[in-house]
Write a protein that holds these residues in place. Structure first.
Motif, PDB file in Angstrom:
ATOM      1  N   GLN A 122       7.650  -2.183  -6.678  1.00  0.00           N
ATOM      2  CA  GLN A 122       8.607  -2.478  -5.614  1.00  0.00           C
ATOM      3  C   GLN A 122       8.394  -3.860  -5.006  1.00  0.00           C
ATOM      4  N   ASP A 128      -1.602  -0.319  -4.005  1.00  0.00           N
ATOM      5  CA  ASP A 128      -0.163  -0.174  -4.246  1.00  0.00           C
ATOM      6  C   ASP A 128       0.105   0.750  -5.430  1.00  0.00           C
ATOM      7  N   GLY A 129      -0.944   1.412  -5.888  1.00  0.00           N
ATOM      8  CA  GLY A 129      -0.840   2.294  -7.037  1.00  0.00           C
ATOM      9  C   GLY A 129      -1.381   1.671  -8.303  1.00  0.00           C
ATOM     10  N   SER A 130      -1.503   0.349  -8.314  1.00  0.00           N
ATOM     11  CA  SER A 130      -2.038  -0.363  -9.474  1.00  0.00           C
ATOM     12  C   SER A 130      -3.149  -1.334  -9.095  1.00  0.00           C
ATOM     13  N   ARG A 183       3.902   1.262   2.476  1.00  0.00           N
ATOM     14  CA  ARG A 183       4.834   2.153   1.764  1.00  0.00           C
ATOM     15  C   ARG A 183       5.580   1.411   0.652  1.00  0.00           C
ATOM     16  N   THR A 184       4.850   0.572  -0.053  1.00  0.00           N
ATOM     17  CA  THR A 184       5.448  -0.232  -1.124  1.00  0.00           C
ATOM     18  C   THR A 184       4.547  -0.196  -2.349  1.00  0.00           C
ATOM     19  N   SER A 185       5.110   0.202  -3.478  1.00  0.00           N
ATOM     20  CA  SER A 185       4.347   0.292  -4.717  1.00  0.00           C
ATOM     21  C   SER A 185       4.270  -1.065  -5.407  1.00  0.00           C
ATOM     22  N   HIS A 186       3.471  -1.112  -6.451  1.00  0.00           N
ATOM     23  CA  HIS A 186       3.270  -2.361  -7.189  1.00  0.00           C
ATOM     24  C   HIS A 186       4.595  -2.897  -7.731  1.00  0.00           C
ATOM     25  N   THR A 202       0.849  -1.189   0.000  1.00  0.00           N
ATOM     26  CA  THR A 202       0.000   0.000   0.000  1.00  0.00           C
ATOM     27  C   THR A 202       0.885   1.240   0.000  1.00  0.00           C
ATOM     28  N   LEU A 203       0.374   2.280  -0.610  1.00  0.00           N
ATOM     29  CA  LEU A 203       1.012   3.582  -0.550  1.00  0.00           C
ATOM     30  C   LEU A 203       0.450   4.338   0.651  1.00  0.00           C
TER      31      LEU A 203
END
Length: 282
Positions: free
Chosen positions: A252, A218-220, A247-250, A211-212
């Motif tokens: 990452q 996660d942005g996607s 705090r981890t994007s797709h 999740t951001l």
């Protein structure tokens, strides 16, 4: 000016072909030169399956890191061509050295992940027929994970396929329906296939989502699309875990060194338990 524009199609096509060529440059197979005391070694292969638009770069750095750290080593590249035919490149002697297999799809920009379900299933079939593989692990990102879970639930009971041991999903959407919209037909089919699970199965499914900050995505991929897998496996004997990585994007989820350490310890760690990516060291 007119002459310059005449060159534009050539430049665009040349750039696209160069990108396609470079994106297929998978990391070369390599022997296992480092062994760790905290890693369990066997001959079960682990497949690395990319998501939509994925290519060799998706896992190249991770595969190099896993070999350098002694978790396992790459032995094969499986490239699925535009006709859906798998091509195996490399040599695997069947030794208990945690072999890694990189999967690439020439047609990675499909409209959905339905073709990948069949491609993954065929790869598994060939692995059993050609290499005598009876069990496998898989690390799968995004739609690659969606296809991997469908392949297992829909076809995993077939006797000509190896049995799943551990499946690590990274930001894999399972139910892509939206509130007030039509049901996700693929998800409904997945839920209906739950009865295929063996009562005494020993499979482990680890469902990871990022999740951001301040967002349930996660942005996607929204969180609810990932966690929809829980009711599918709830009544089975499958060991199922959900792991949230804030705090981890797709991207990452497969490209962060923090996640690499998590993947190594989760798939091959001596205690075979899913650690928390936020607290994994070494």
């Amino acid at each position: 000016m007119t002459l310059k524009w005449h060159w534009l199609p050539t430049v665009v096509i040349g750039s696209w072909l160069s990108y396609r060529w470079v994106s297929r440059l998978a990391v070369a197979p390599q022997p296992l030169t480092v062994r760790r005391s905290d890693v369990r070694y066997d001959r079960t292969p682990t497949l690395f399956i990319p998501g939509w638009g994925g290519h060799a770069w998706t896992y190249n750095r991770l595969l190099r890191w896993l070999a350098q750290q002694g978790y396992g080593h790459k032995v094969l590249t499986v490239r699925v061509d535009w006709r859906g035919n798998p091509h195996f490149v490399g040599h695997w002697d069947g030794l208990a050295t945690n072999p890694l297999i990189q999967v690439l799809f020439d047609h990675s920009l499909t409209r959905d992940y339905q073709p990948q379900i069949g491609w993954i299933t065929q790869i598994l079939r060939v692995l059993k027929q050609r290499y005598g593989v009876t069990a496998y692990n898989a690390v799968a990102h995004s739609w690659g994970g969606s296809a991997a879970i469908h392949s297992w639930l829909l076809h995993g009971q077939a006797t000509d396929l190896p049995q799943l041991r551990r499946l690590l999903l990274l930001g894999a959407p399972v139910d892509e329906s939206v509130t007030g919209g039509p049901a996700d037909v693929a998800y409904q089919r997945l839920r209906a296939a739950g009865h295929h699970l063996r009562a005494n199965g020993r499979e482990t499914v680890i469902n990871v989502y990022g999740t951001l900050t301040g967002r349930q995505t996660d942005g996607s991929v929204p969180v609810q699309q990932v966690r929809a897998l829980r009711p599918v496996l709830a009544a089975s004997s499958v060991v199922y875990r959900e792991i949230h990585v804030p705090r981890t994007s797709h991207g990452q989820l497969h490209a962060s060194p923090r996640m690499w350490r998590f993947i190594g310890k989760t798939i091959w760690g001596d205690n075979q338990k899913a650690a928390n990516p936020n607290s994994v060291n070494g």
